[in-house]
Write a protein that holds these residues in place. Sequence first.
Motif, PDB file in Angstrom:
ATOM      1  N   LYS A 121       0.824  -1.207   0.000  1.00  0.00           N
ATOM      2  CA  LYS A 121       0.000   0.000   0.000  1.00  0.00           C
ATOM      3  C   LYS A 121       0.860   1.261   0.000  1.00  0.00           C
ATOM      4  N   GLY A 126      -1.873  -2.180  -5.410  1.00  0.00           N
ATOM      5  CA  GLY A 126      -3.119  -2.780  -4.964  1.00  0.00           C
ATOM      6  C   GLY A 126      -3.270  -4.180  -5.516  1.00  0.00           C
ATOM      7  N   GLN A 158      -9.137  -6.131   1.379  1.00  0.00           N
ATOM      8  CA  GLN A 158      -9.622  -4.856   0.850  1.00  0.00           C
ATOM      9  C   GLN A 158     -11.145  -4.844   0.735  1.00  0.00           C
ATOM     10  N   GLU A 162     -13.306  -1.956   2.679  1.00  0.00           N
ATOM     11  CA  GLU A 162     -13.757  -0.910   1.764  1.00  0.00           C
ATOM     12  C   GLU A 162     -15.108  -0.343   2.188  1.00  0.00           C
ATOM     13  N   LEU A 166     -10.717   2.597   7.553  1.00  0.00           N
ATOM     14  CA  LEU A 166      -9.479   3.066   6.934  1.00  0.00           C
ATOM     15  C   LEU A 166      -8.320   2.561   7.777  1.00  0.00           C
ATOM     16  N   ASP A 167      -7.384   1.866   7.152  1.00  0.00           N
ATOM     17  CA  ASP A 167      -6.174   1.499   7.881  1.00  0.00           C
ATOM     18  C   ASP A 167      -5.153   2.624   7.744  1.00  0.00           C
ATOM     19  N   GLU A 169      -2.445   3.116   6.102  1.00  0.00           N
ATOM     20  CA  GLU A 169      -1.964   3.514   4.780  1.00  0.00           C
ATOM     21  C   GLU A 169      -3.041   4.232   3.977  1.00  0.00           C
ATOM     22  N   ASP A 170      -4.281   3.756   4.058  1.00  0.00           N
ATOM     23  CA  ASP A 170      -5.374   4.422   3.347  1.00  0.00           C
ATOM     24  C   ASP A 170      -5.694   5.782   3.957  1.00  0.00           C
ATOM     25  N   TYR A 171      -5.426   5.930   5.245  1.00  0.00           N
ATOM     26  CA  TYR A 171      -5.703   7.187   5.946  1.00  0.00           C
ATOM     27  C   TYR A 171      -4.887   8.338   5.357  1.00  0.00           C
ATOM     28  N   LEU A 173      -4.155   8.848   2.234  1.00  0.00           N
ATOM     29  CA  LEU A 173      -4.874   9.376   1.074  1.00  0.00           C
ATOM     30  C   LEU A 173      -6.078  10.199   1.504  1.00  0.00           C
ATOM     31  N   LYS A 201       3.444   7.637  -1.046  1.00  0.00           N
ATOM     32  CA  LYS A 201       2.373   8.297  -0.297  1.00  0.00           C
ATOM     33  C   LYS A 201       2.925   9.433   0.557  1.00  0.00           C
TER      34      LYS A 201
END
Length: 259
Positions: A121, A126, A158, A162, A166-167, A169-171, A173, A201
């Motif tokens: 990530k 992905g 995922q 989804e 939010l984990d 790494e997604d946080y 973004l 990121k």
Amino acid sequence: MLNIYYGAETTDKERFIFKNIKGRSLLLVPDQFSLQAERDAFFYLEKECLMDLRIVDFNALGHKVVSEAGGRRPQLIDKYGSQMLLTKVLGQVDKDLTVYRGLSWKSSFIDRIYGVISDMKRYGVGPKELAATIEKLDENTYLKYKLADINKIYDKYQQLIEGKYLDAEDYILFYGEKILNSPMVSESEVWIYGFDTFTPKNLLIIERLIKASQKVNIVMTYEEDNEIKHGFIDLMLEYEESIDIIDYKMKNITDENYL
């Protein structure tokens, strides 16, 4: 405006940073360096409190920006929450695995899979990108079987998070977009120090900081093949090829004019 300051390993970069910090500022450091950075700030600034200086890592910056923005906040899951979900995932896909079948009960395996997914990530890989890479590998190779197993786990993970969680790494973004409208960032000069390298990121967040803040100053140790330096040269070239809104300079802080 972006300034990249570089100096030899022996250069007192902390002294340089705190000598030049003026007014409202954000000092962005690695999470394991936050406490030492605060100690350095009190030592070099010779103050009992830090009124205009905020010392943050990438996660703390995100929390401050999101809190400032208000509105609906997503449900965040930490490392241990992610590992619990991965345990559930492995129970569901175990029968479909080839190399890693029967390992769902091992906590060490869960921890390793969590690390692999987190690294992917961080570098923008992905399940779809991983599947495309697997397709290019030779048939009946051990590597292909291993990556295929990992991708089954990753894809199911995922699907579970989804739209719900939010984990970490997604946080990145999520809060990256909010930086552009952050009063805290727009009123501050940003200093970045202590990093050996940056993930894509991380660079995304720095791009937002450059656009939104008064100025961004990156301080690093210079080496001929320094990965950070080349990473930022690529970043600056990307700006120049698009809108040409970034003015940048590279300065050697061993020069007596800066110390």
